[in-house]
Design a protein around this motif. Structure first.
Motif, mmCIF file in Angstrom:
data_model
loop_
_atom_site.group_PDB
_atom_site.id
_atom_site.type_symbol
_atom_site.label_atom_id
_atom_site.label_comp_id
_atom_site.label_asym_id
_atom_site.label_seq_id
_atom_site.Cartn_x
_atom_site.Cartn_y
_atom_site.Cartn_z
ATOM 1 N N PHE A 105 0.824 -1.209 0.000
ATOM 2 C CA PHE A 105 0.000 0.000 0.000
ATOM 3 C C PHE A 105 0.858 1.260 0.000
ATOM 4 O O PHE A 105 0.600 2.206 -0.757
ATOM 5 C CB PHE A 105 -0.915 -0.014 1.223
ATOM 6 C CG PHE A 105 -1.784 1.195 1.349
ATOM 7 C CD1 PHE A 105 -2.964 1.290 0.626
ATOM 8 C CD2 PHE A 105 -1.432 2.238 2.200
ATOM 9 C CE1 PHE A 105 -3.777 2.414 0.736
ATOM 10 C CE2 PHE A 105 -2.240 3.359 2.308
ATOM 11 C CZ PHE A 105 -3.412 3.452 1.583
ATOM 12 N N PHE A 106 1.905 1.288 0.823
ATOM 13 C CA PHE A 106 2.712 2.494 0.954
ATOM 14 C C PHE A 106 3.768 2.638 -0.146
ATOM 15 O O PHE A 106 4.172 3.752 -0.469
ATOM 16 C CB PHE A 106 3.386 2.543 2.326
ATOM 17 C CG PHE A 106 2.452 2.893 3.452
ATOM 18 C CD1 PHE A 106 1.973 4.186 3.588
ATOM 19 C CD2 PHE A 106 2.053 1.941 4.377
ATOM 20 C CE1 PHE A 106 1.104 4.519 4.623
ATOM 21 C CE2 PHE A 106 1.181 2.264 5.410
ATOM 22 C CZ PHE A 106 0.706 3.561 5.536
ATOM 23 N N SER A 107 4.216 1.508 -0.709
ATOM 24 C CA SER A 107 5.280 1.565 -1.716
ATOM 25 C C SER A 107 4.787 1.370 -3.139
ATOM 26 O O SER A 107 5.497 1.687 -4.092
ATOM 27 C CB SER A 107 6.339 0.500 -1.416
ATOM 28 O OG SER A 107 5.828 -0.804 -1.703
ATOM 29 N N ASP A 108 3.593 0.787 -3.291
ATOM 30 C CA ASP A 108 3.043 0.429 -4.602
ATOM 31 C C ASP A 108 3.925 -0.596 -5.319
ATOM 32 O O ASP A 108 3.908 -0.696 -6.545
ATOM 33 C CB ASP A 108 2.864 1.671 -5.482
ATOM 34 C CG ASP A 108 1.832 1.446 -6.581
ATOM 35 O OD1 ASP A 108 0.887 0.651 -6.372
ATOM 36 O OD2 ASP A 108 1.988 2.040 -7.662
ATOM 37 N N TYR A 112 5.249 -7.231 -3.120
ATOM 38 C CA TYR A 112 4.750 -7.441 -1.765
ATOM 39 C C TYR A 112 3.322 -7.977 -1.798
ATOM 40 O O TYR A 112 2.963 -8.886 -1.040
ATOM 41 C CB TYR A 112 4.801 -6.138 -0.967
ATOM 42 C CG TYR A 112 6.193 -5.602 -0.747
ATOM 43 C CD1 TYR A 112 7.208 -6.408 -0.239
ATOM 44 C CD2 TYR A 112 6.506 -4.275 -1.059
ATOM 45 C CE1 TYR A 112 8.492 -5.912 -0.040
ATOM 46 C CE2 TYR A 112 7.780 -3.767 -0.859
ATOM 47 C CZ TYR A 112 8.768 -4.587 -0.357
ATOM 48 O OH TYR A 112 10.039 -4.105 -0.166
ATOM 49 N N ALA A 113 2.511 -7.432 -2.672
ATOM 50 C CA ALA A 113 1.135 -7.910 -2.806
ATOM 51 C C ALA A 113 1.123 -9.348 -3.316
ATOM 52 O O ALA A 113 0.333 -10.178 -2.838
ATOM 53 C CB ALA A 113 0.361 -7.013 -3.761
ATOM 54 N N GLU A 114 1.980 -9.650 -4.252
ATOM 55 C CA GLU A 114 2.039 -11.006 -4.807
ATOM 56 C C GLU A 114 2.359 -12.031 -3.726
ATOM 57 O O GLU A 114 1.742 -13.100 -3.665
ATOM 58 C CB GLU A 114 3.090 -11.061 -5.916
ATOM 59 C CG GLU A 114 3.210 -12.413 -6.595
ATOM 60 C CD GLU A 114 4.248 -12.423 -7.697
ATOM 61 O OE1 GLU A 114 4.383 -13.463 -8.377
ATOM 62 O OE2 GLU A 114 4.938 -11.400 -7.892
ATOM 63 N N ARG A 115 3.297 -11.705 -2.866
ATOM 64 C CA ARG A 115 3.670 -12.637 -1.799
ATOM 65 C C ARG A 115 2.552 -12.738 -0.757
ATOM 66 O O ARG A 115 2.264 -13.833 -0.245
ATOM 67 C CB ARG A 115 4.967 -12.176 -1.133
ATOM 68 C CG ARG A 115 5.575 -13.193 -0.173
ATOM 69 C CD ARG A 115 5.986 -14.456 -0.889
ATOM 70 N NE ARG A 115 6.618 -15.413 0.025
ATOM 71 C CZ ARG A 115 6.905 -16.662 -0.297
ATOM 72 N NH1 ARG A 115 6.637 -17.111 -1.516
ATOM 73 N NH2 ARG A 115 7.483 -17.468 0.570
ATOM 74 N N ALA A 116 1.923 -11.625 -0.433
ATOM 75 C CA ALA A 116 0.821 -11.645 0.530
ATOM 76 C C ALA A 116 -0.325 -12.514 0.015
ATOM 77 O O ALA A 116 -0.913 -13.304 0.763
ATOM 78 C CB ALA A 116 0.330 -10.226 0.795
ATOM 79 N N GLY A 170 -7.261 -3.914 -5.375
ATOM 80 C CA GLY A 170 -6.681 -3.156 -6.479
ATOM 81 C C GLY A 170 -5.381 -3.734 -6.975
ATOM 82 O O GLY A 170 -4.917 -3.381 -8.072
ATOM 83 N N SER A 171 -4.792 -4.634 -6.202
ATOM 84 C CA SER A 171 -3.579 -5.302 -6.658
ATOM 85 C C SER A 171 -3.922 -6.292 -7.763
ATOM 86 O O SER A 171 -4.914 -7.016 -7.683
ATOM 87 C CB SER A 171 -2.921 -6.050 -5.489
ATOM 88 O OG SER A 171 -1.989 -6.993 -5.976
ATOM 89 N N GLN A 179 -11.017 -13.043 -4.735
ATOM 90 C CA GLN A 179 -11.827 -12.266 -3.799
ATOM 91 C C GLN A 179 -13.197 -12.901 -3.597
ATOM 92 O O GLN A 179 -13.708 -12.945 -2.471
ATOM 93 C CB GLN A 179 -11.976 -10.826 -4.304
ATOM 94 C CG GLN A 179 -10.667 -10.053 -4.316
ATOM 95 C CD GLN A 179 -10.857 -8.571 -4.574
ATOM 96 O OE1 GLN A 179 -11.545 -7.895 -3.821
ATOM 97 N NE2 GLN A 179 -10.260 -8.059 -5.623
ATOM 98 N N ALA A 180 -13.780 -13.416 -4.671
ATOM 99 C CA ALA A 180 -15.090 -14.053 -4.561
ATOM 100 C C ALA A 180 -15.007 -15.306 -3.697
ATOM 101 O O ALA A 180 -15.886 -15.550 -2.850
ATOM 102 C CB ALA A 180 -15.615 -14.399 -5.949
ATOM 103 N N ARG A 181 -13.969 -16.094 -3.890
ATOM 104 C CA ARG A 181 -13.815 -17.319 -3.102
ATOM 105 C C ARG A 181 -13.498 -17.001 -1.650
ATOM 106 O O ARG A 181 -13.939 -17.707 -0.726
ATOM 107 C CB ARG A 181 -12.730 -18.210 -3.711
ATOM 108 C CG ARG A 181 -13.140 -18.828 -5.045
ATOM 109 C CD ARG A 181 -12.205 -19.955 -5.454
ATOM 110 N NE ARG A 181 -10.865 -19.450 -5.736
ATOM 111 C CZ ARG A 181 -9.745 -20.120 -5.450
ATOM 112 N NH1 ARG A 181 -9.797 -21.287 -4.830
ATOM 113 N NH2 ARG A 181 -8.571 -19.611 -5.765
#
Length: 367
Positions: A105-108, A112-116, A170-171, A179-181
């Motif tokens: 979120f802070f770095s865009d 990081y999103a992929e790993r999360a 948004g990632s 998200q649906a699952r």
């Protein structure tokens, strides 16, 4: 190092950790499926343990039934899911899912999103590793019960997961199908929390267990868009939590009687702060509520203040080490919520405070 760089450093250190899954435990729950979460009551021990006198009903060969030693953690729990979920809720949420989603979120930085999302899908969605949406076998006790409502405290901090999911929105790594699952998983989980025996037992708990149940239930209900369910629980917080748990002088006797009273008083206060924050989405104000005889969340916080900043000695039992620095976030949030610079000034009196703590990024000081 400014808080932002502390966050990025923590995120980088976590990029190669894990993953964690309920499938890694060596034992299989009574259901016959390792997809069911299972944990051991952390304060329960074999009755034939050499450190204390066996009870008259103790089978000295099997150690059954197990007996409770409040505040004394049994390392045998490491054989169950609680360490994995502990990693999920403490490390993966607070240090992994939460940290990685915040870093994204802070770095865009999409990595990081992929790993999360990888961690998220491993625990909740992947067919071979997902957890069933129930806590039927949480905090089981050998020779006593296969699972307890009390065990839902294992997922008490799942409110933080909802924040992490929101930061990942948004990632490109989190697909619409994911998200649906995930929403479907949480719909089933919310239904289980409300209708199961264990869920009902925890909802009716009067101490910190009830506080954290309410926080978790409301957060999950809001996540799936069930506003009426969230409000139904929020509407009862004053009568079921504040008036029951907090005395007119702000003390919390149900937590003070524990062998780790500092820890449990702080834990319950953290839960009350989170509960009040979540209840705002249902249009219910709890932070500033005060009963006719003086009970309220602010009163509970102010009761703890002189002990935390060293003006008074804590008069109750605490059998493990504890630092009042763990109240840093509460002081910062109180200064913001109550628009009170005095609370901010008191932070300097807390021990073990790191000026580069990520809390300074998430809750920037006002004064």
């Amino acid at each position: 190092m400014p808080p932002y760089y502390t966050l990025i450093r923590n995120a980088n250190e976590l990029m190669n950790k894990g993953p964690w899954t309920v499938m890694s435990k060596p034992m299989t729950p009574p259901s016959g499926s390792k997809h069911d979460y299972e944990s051991l009551g952390s304060y329960w021990w074999p009755c034939n343990n050499a450190t204390f006198q066996p009870t008259s009903h103790c089978n000295r060969t099997t150690g059954l039934p197990w007996v409770r030693r409040d505040g004394e953690h049994n390392p045998e729990t490491d054989r169950f899911d609680s360490p994995s979920l502990g990693a999920m809720t403490s490390a993966v949420v607070i240090f992994v899912l939460k940290t990685l989603s915040q870093a994204y979120f802070f770095s865009d930085n999409e990595s990081y999103a992929e790993r999360a999302v990888f961690f998220l899908k491993t625990w909740f969605l992947n067919e071979s590793t997902f957890m069933h949406p129930n806590m039927n076998y949480a905090q089981m006790i050998p020779g006593v019960t296969d699972g307890r409502g009390i065990g839902i405290i294992d997922t008490g901090r799942w409110y933080a997961l909802i924040d992490a999911f929101g930061l990942l929105d948004g990632s490109k790594s989190l697909s619409d199908d994911d998200q649906a699952r995930l929403l479907n998983w949480y719909r089933s989980y919310v239904e289980w929390l409300w209708t199961s025996k264990n869920g009902k037992d925890e909802y009716h708990a009067t101490n910190n267990h009830g506080t954290w149940y309410d926080t978790q239930f409301q957060s999950c209900a809001l996540f799936i868009g069930n506003m009426s369910a969230a409000k139904m629980v929020a509407d009862k917080v004053i009568d079921k939590r504040i008036k029951v748990q907090i005395e007119p002088n702000g003390s919390m006797p149900l937590e003070e009687r524990r062998t780790k009273s500092k820890s449990y008083c702080t834990m319950n206060l953290q839960g009350l702060f989170n509960l009040a924050s979540v209840a705002k989405y249902s249009g219910i104000e709890l932070f500033n509520y005060t009963s006719s005889d003086g009970r309220g969340i602010r009163q509970a916080f102010e009761f703890m203040v002189p002990y935390a900043i060293g003006e008074k000695a804590w008069p109750y039992e605490q059998i493990t080490s504890y630092s009042w620095g763990s109240m840093f976030e509460l002081f910062r949030r109180a200064s913001i919520e109550y628009q009170n610079p005095t609370y901010e000034q008191m932070i300097s009196k807390l021990p073990d405070i790191n000026p580069d703590n990520v809390i300074n990024l998430l809750y920037p000081k006002l004064y």
